[in-house]
Design an enzyme around this catalytic site. Structure first.
Site, PDB file in Angstrom:
ATOM      1  N   GLU A 240       6.963   4.450  -1.995  1.00 36.49           N
ATOM      2  CA  GLU A 240       7.622   4.306  -3.296  1.00 36.49           C
ATOM      3  C   GLU A 240       8.903   5.127  -3.374  1.00 36.49           C
ATOM      4  O   GLU A 240       9.886   4.694  -3.991  1.00 36.49           O
ATOM      5  CB  GLU A 240       6.662   4.703  -4.426  1.00 36.49           C
ATOM      6  CG  GLU A 240       5.370   3.909  -4.472  1.00 36.49           C
ATOM      7  CD  GLU A 240       5.581   2.403  -4.437  1.00 36.49           C
ATOM      8  OE1 GLU A 240       6.547   1.912  -5.057  1.00 36.49           O
ATOM      9  OE2 GLU A 240       4.784   1.715  -3.769  1.00 36.49           O
TER      10      GLU A 240
ATOM     11  N   GLU B 252      10.784  -4.241   0.534  1.00 32.76           N
ATOM     12  CA  GLU B 252       9.425  -3.890   0.945  1.00 32.76           C
ATOM     13  C   GLU B 252       9.284  -3.629   2.441  1.00 32.76           C
ATOM     14  O   GLU B 252       8.535  -2.737   2.849  1.00 32.76           O
ATOM     15  CB  GLU B 252       8.452  -4.985   0.498  1.00 32.76           C
ATOM     16  CG  GLU B 252       8.419  -5.214  -1.004  1.00 32.76           C
ATOM     17  CD  GLU B 252       8.038  -3.969  -1.798  1.00 32.76           C
ATOM     18  OE1 GLU B 252       7.569  -2.983  -1.206  1.00 32.76           O
ATOM     19  OE2 GLU B 252       8.222  -3.992  -3.022  1.00 32.76           O
TER      20      GLU B 252
ATOM     21  N   GLY C   2      -0.587  -1.550  -6.182  1.00 35.76           N
ATOM     22  CA  GLY C   2      -0.962  -0.224  -5.697  1.00 35.76           C
ATOM     23  C   GLY C   2      -0.109   0.847  -6.332  1.00 35.76           C
ATOM     24  O   GLY C   2      -0.588   1.913  -6.712  1.00 35.76           O
ATOM     25  N   ALA C   3       1.190   0.556  -6.447  1.00 32.91           N
ATOM     26  CA  ALA C   3       2.137   1.481  -7.061  1.00 32.91           C
ATOM     27  C   ALA C   3       3.404   0.701  -7.377  1.00 32.91           C
ATOM     28  O   ALA C   3       3.589  -0.425  -6.921  1.00 32.91           O
ATOM     29  CB  ALA C   3       2.427   2.654  -6.132  1.00 32.91           C
ATOM     30  N   MET C   4       4.297   1.317  -8.160  1.00 31.37           N
ATOM     31  CA  MET C   4       5.545   0.653  -8.538  1.00 31.37           C
ATOM     32  C   MET C   4       6.667   1.680  -8.574  1.00 31.37           C
ATOM     33  O   MET C   4       6.542   2.740  -9.183  1.00 31.37           O
ATOM     34  CB  MET C   4       5.393  -0.027  -9.908  1.00 31.37           C
ATOM     35  CG  MET C   4       6.677  -0.668 -10.410  1.00 31.37           C
ATOM     36  SD  MET C   4       7.283  -1.938  -9.264  1.00 31.37           S
ATOM     37  CE  MET C   4       9.037  -1.880  -9.618  1.00 31.37           C
ATOM     38  N   GLU C   5       7.785   1.333  -7.931  1.00 30.89           N
ATOM     39  CA  GLU C   5       8.860   2.282  -7.650  1.00 30.89           C
ATOM     40  C   GLU C   5       9.862   2.480  -8.772  1.00 30.89           C
ATOM     41  O   GLU C   5      11.010   2.876  -8.522  1.00 30.89           O
ATOM     42  CB  GLU C   5       9.612   1.823  -6.403  1.00 30.89           C
ATOM     43  CG  GLU C   5      10.379   0.499  -6.541  1.00 30.89           C
ATOM     44  CD  GLU C   5       9.606  -0.732  -6.116  1.00 30.89           C
ATOM     45  OE1 GLU C   5      10.228  -1.767  -5.830  1.00 30.89           O
ATOM     46  OE2 GLU C   5       8.360  -0.655  -6.063  1.00 30.89           O
ATOM     47  N   ASN C   6       9.498   2.232 -10.032  1.00 26.36           N
ATOM     48  CA  ASN C   6      10.430   2.404 -11.142  1.00 26.36           C
ATOM     49  C   ASN C   6      11.313   3.632 -10.893  1.00 26.36           C
ATOM     50  O   ASN C   6      10.809   4.714 -10.593  1.00 26.36           O
ATOM     51  CB  ASN C   6       9.672   2.599 -12.456  1.00 26.36           C
ATOM     52  CG  ASN C   6       8.534   1.620 -12.623  1.00 26.36           C
ATOM     53  OD1 ASN C   6       8.726   0.425 -12.653  1.00 26.36           O
ATOM     54  ND2 ASN C   6       7.325   2.157 -12.724  1.00 26.36           N
TER      55      ASN C   6
END
Length: 882
Positions: free
Chosen positions: A317, A339, A281-285
């Protein structure tokens, strides 16, 4: 900079895990990249500064599908070249002719080449169609959990933190982004080189870079709790206006979290980028957060559910910028520390910015029920699940790590008090910033702040699988007897499976002089407990007030009737969370054989006039769940259940109406769209007629004919009742639009058809390039809800298994999703053997958990039918639905 020295969760675990040798440790990476978006190849060079911990003539690091050109190792005044480079087991092993002494600082230089992947993992390409109809490409990254090794040679374990300096050279028309701000950009011969500032000390899975034609919108943080800094949302050309909501909310959220955590956001900027092809869904880079289009883009007319979803994802995120990025789990068995907390924090933040949404009410039917549903299966796993092999990691990105993890956080925060909890979190972050932690570090901080032994009380909640059902009975002495036993959805817990005793906050709500009172401190920490209550309390007791505990409550049939009547006569006594939780508990327990399903049906009939959206939606979901589980039973009982769902939903739909007014609030918009969808799908004449009319107008070009809140419902109803014409019209809508929400609505709606011809055409779409790989599962979700879909999907999948798998990334969770939807729709135990037979010769290691959970779900459904079919039939006849 305060640095915490990484520690192991367990020396025995580290010994058994497939970890890299510990003879060297990375300190800093200089990474140079030269991507070519025409050939989809790139060259690179990584220069790694190493702390040499042992005498070494061999260095092992991670790498997949990377070609090392040379390998030079320098220390002191010496430079040696690798005498041998070997590949295997996702590793690169370098042998050197000389030994580097321990306690040296060495520099390893590795030029390499690789392909820009098509698989949504590592450094990969994503495609989109521009306003002129041309296919364009961008290059982006997805490193979590173990795909940094697909992008460049590295030490790809979360505890092996280092700093990074990155420079990227690409055609000058591209925007080039990375975690940090660009400190220098130079252009020469049509190529642009961007050099980025050195990162904070961080894990490889958080590294990111993007090369693309992009535009952006920009907002600035208020500057109250962190320095004033830019927050941008980047999109492909033409979509940036749809990023305003996320950019503005992101700016406010970073400042808010800086205050809540007592730790200012440490980077000079935060970019958020909408990626057309994105597996998660999304990625917290860190500093460069990436999203699916449908997780970040919204317009002024977007549906309430879409706006709320985007808000939740953005805040999730950004919570990771502290929980996960600044403080990182030691290894992936601690994934929940990332998470679970980010999930809880997103709801906490959403409630702060949008109190009128009342998100904590829907939390009970969203996160809590997701956790309880999965954790009621034998094949569930502990929150802290042992991980020995890298291929196991993706399989725990599920409702246990996210939802149950967040429920544990919520339960603790409710028990110690929110202010105390936040202060404990501040201590945790302050102590472990830029380091790695294990669960005990979190409990230690909360114990120190609260003065309570959180570590002991919470041990079983994270270390053990499952949760209890608390059964309540009344003794002859006017006491409540409360007993706990493990709950399984099959209702057949064996003695050896029922050995864990959970610490459970009872939150006992009773009536006192006509008013609700709650005992906030009563807990159950043994197998059973007696509580003395007065006569008024005996008539009104309700455990787990606000549903803050992670358990279900089993009441006697008599007491359940009392509670259902109290809710009608004294509507303020049971809160929204209480009522929704009671529906969920009664329905789940009766499915497992604790009482009769007719009790669930009686409760829903009693509450048919329920005014609250969250409670009413839970009632409909539970009714539909019963109907759906009966999909392979006689047509008479299916028709009767449809009649019941129609009666409940249509009455409310007609009461609320389906015209949307300017003063309709966020919740009423969701309420109207939900009951409209149910009423239409179950055949209400007026709703079906309205939906078909709206759909025809929309398909003819009048895009304003359907309010965004109703679009998915209208598409669903049109496919169910509009025949071949509607299916063909929907396909045309899908192929011509670039709106991610319209496309998603189309894909879900295709599977609603029960016509065998169009089911086949729908299944064919899963192998058609017009459906992006990331979206295949959307088609399967709805097909798995009806008999014809389940049967056709299984036949199609087993006949085209290799083709289907070839469209799904090796890394990530997509294969597990597809396996679950293809298999879990069966409801009789006879299906289990044929599923096992099909997968017997398959390599299932990437989706083994999903497969086993499907089999457990089938077992639970089969058990439910065996136990309850007669009871349901009797109730439907007595109430004149049959």
């Amino acid at each position: 900079m305060q640095v915490t020295i990484p520690k192991s969760t367990s020396k025995e675990d580290d010994k058994n895990r497939n970890l890299l040798p510990k003879n060297v440790k990375p300190i800093h990476y200089d990474l140079s990249l030269y991507p070519d978006l025409e050939t989809f190849t790139y060259g690179g060079k990584v220069v790694v500064t190493l702390d040499v911990l042992e005498d070494s003539n061999s260095i092992t690091l991670h790498g997949i599908n990377l070609r090392i050109l040379t390998a030079a190792l320098e220390w002191g005044s010496q430079t040696v070249w690798a005498s041998e480079v070997s590949y295997g087991d996702e590793r690169i092993v370098l042998q050197f002719p000389s030994t580097v002494p321990a306690n040296s600082v060495a520099v390893l230089t590795l030029p390499f080449t690789a392909r820009i992947s098509s698989g949504m993992e590592g450094f990969y390409r994503s495609s989109y169609v521009d306003s002129d109809g041309n296919t364009k490409y961008l290059a982006t990254t997805q490193m979590e959990p173990t795909s940094a090794r697909r992008a460049f040679p590295c030490w790809d374990e979360p505890a092996l933190k280092a700093t990074f300096t990155i420079d990227i050279t690409a055609k000058e028309n591209y925007t080039i982004l990375s975690n940090m701000n660009a400190v220098e950009e130079t252009v020469k011969d049509g190529l642009k080189t961007a050099r980025f500032a050195e990162t904070c000390r961080m894990s490889t899975y958080l590294l990111a870079w993007i090369v693309a034609e992009l535009e952006y919108v920009e907002y600035f943080t208020p500057g109250k709790h962190c320095p004033r800094l830019p927050v941008r949302v980047y999109t492909t050309p033409g979509f940036s206006e749809q990023g305003k909501f996320a950019a503005e909310l992101g700016a406010k959220t970073l400042d808010f979290f800086s205050g809540v955590f007592g730790e200012p956001y440490p980077l000079p900027k935060c970019d958020m980028v909408a990626i057309p092809d994105f597996e998660a869904g999304a990625m917290e880079n860190w500093g460069l957060v990436t999203y699916r289009l449908a997780a970040i883009l919204v317009s002024e007319d977007s549906a309430a559910t879409v706006i709320e979803r985007v808000a939740e994802v953005v805040q999730h995120e950004l919570a990771h910028q502290w929980f996960g990025n600044l403080v990182t789990m030691q290894f992936w068995d601690g994934l929940w520390l990332n998470e679970g907390f980010a999930t809880w924090m997103s709801w906490f933040s959403c409630n702060h910015f949008y109190p009128e949404w009342k998100v904590w009410e829907s939390y009970v039917t969203d996160n809590l029920q997701s956790a309880l549903s999965l954790d009621a299966l034998r094949s569930s796993h502990p929150i802290e699940v042992p991980i020995m092999h890298d291929y196991e990691i993706n399989q725990i990105f599920d409702a246990i790590s996210y939802s149950k993890g967040s429920c544990v956080i919520r339960m603790v925060s409710k028990y110690v008090g929110e202010d105390t909890f936040i202060k404990g979190i501040q201590k945790y972050i302050s102590k472990h910033r830029y380091g790695n932690t294990v669960t005990e570090d979190l409990w230690a901080a909360l114990s120190a702040e609260s003065g309570q032994d959180i570590s002991s009380t919470m041990h079983n909640w994270t270390k053990k699988t499952g949760y209890p059902v608390l059964s309540v009975s009344e003794t002859n002495d006017g006491e409540l007897l409360i007993e706990q036993h493990r709950f399984l959805s099959t209702g057949d817990v064996k003695p050896e499976e029922d050995t864990v005793i959970y610490w459970a906050p009872l939150k006992l709500k009773t009536m006192k002089d006509g008013k609700a009172v709650v005992d906030e401190k009563a807990v159950l920490s043994d197998r059973s407990k007696k509580i003395k209550v007065d006569k008024e309390a005996l008539e009104s007791y309700k455990l787990n007030s606000e549903q803050s505990g992670i358990y279900r409550v089993n009441y006697s049939a008599d007491h359940l009737k009392k509670l259902s009547q109290i809710a009608v006569e004294k509507p303020d006594y049971l809160s929204v969370e209480d009522r929704a939780g009671l529906i969920a508990d009664v329905a789940s327990l009766s499915r497992a054989g604790y009482g009769k399903v007719s009790s669930t049906l009686d409760l829903i009939k009693t509450w048919k006039d329920e005014p609250n959206f969250v409670v009413f939606a839970e009632m409909l979901a539970r009714l539909n769940g019963i109907k759906s589980t009966l999909r392979f039973e006689s047509s008479d009982i299916i028709a009767a259940m449809k009649k019941l769902v129609l009666e409940v939903s249509a009455t409310k739909a007609h009461s609320l109406g389906w015209e949307f007014k300017a003063n309709d609030d966020h919740i009423i918009r969701q309420f109207k769209s939900t009951v409209y969808n149910y009423a239409g799908l179950f055949g209400d004449d007026k709703v079906v007629k309205d939906a078909l009319s709206k759909f025809d107008a929309y398909a003819s070009g009048n895009k304003s004919a359907i309010n965004d809140n109703l679009r998915s419902a209208v598409f669903n109803i049109a496919i169910r009742y509009g025949g071949a014409k509607s299916w063909d019209q929907l396909l045309e809508i899908y192929t011509k639009t670039n709106d991610p929400y319209v496309r998603n609505s189309c894909l879900r709606a295709f599977g609603v058809t029960e016509d065998e011809k169009y089911i086949q055409k729908t299944l064919d779409l899963t192998l058609d390039p017009i459906v992006k790989e990331q979206d295949i599962y959307l088609i399967l979700v709805t097909l798995s809800t009806h008999k014809n879909g389940v049967l056709a999907m299984w036949k199609f999948a087993t006949s085209n298994w290799d083709k289907l798998l070839s469209r799904l990334p090796v890394a990530g969770t997509m294969r597990g999703y597809v396996v679950r939807f293809v298999t879990s729709g069966f409801t009789h135990a006879s299906a289990i053997d044929k599923i096992k037979e099909f997968f017997a010769d398959k390599d299932t290691k990437l989706y083994e958990r999903a497969l086993q959970q499907s089999l457990d779900t089938i077992s639970a459904n089969s058990s439910f039918i065996d136990k309850s079919l007669d009871d349901i039939t009797r109730w439907l006849k007595e109430n004149r639905y049959m």
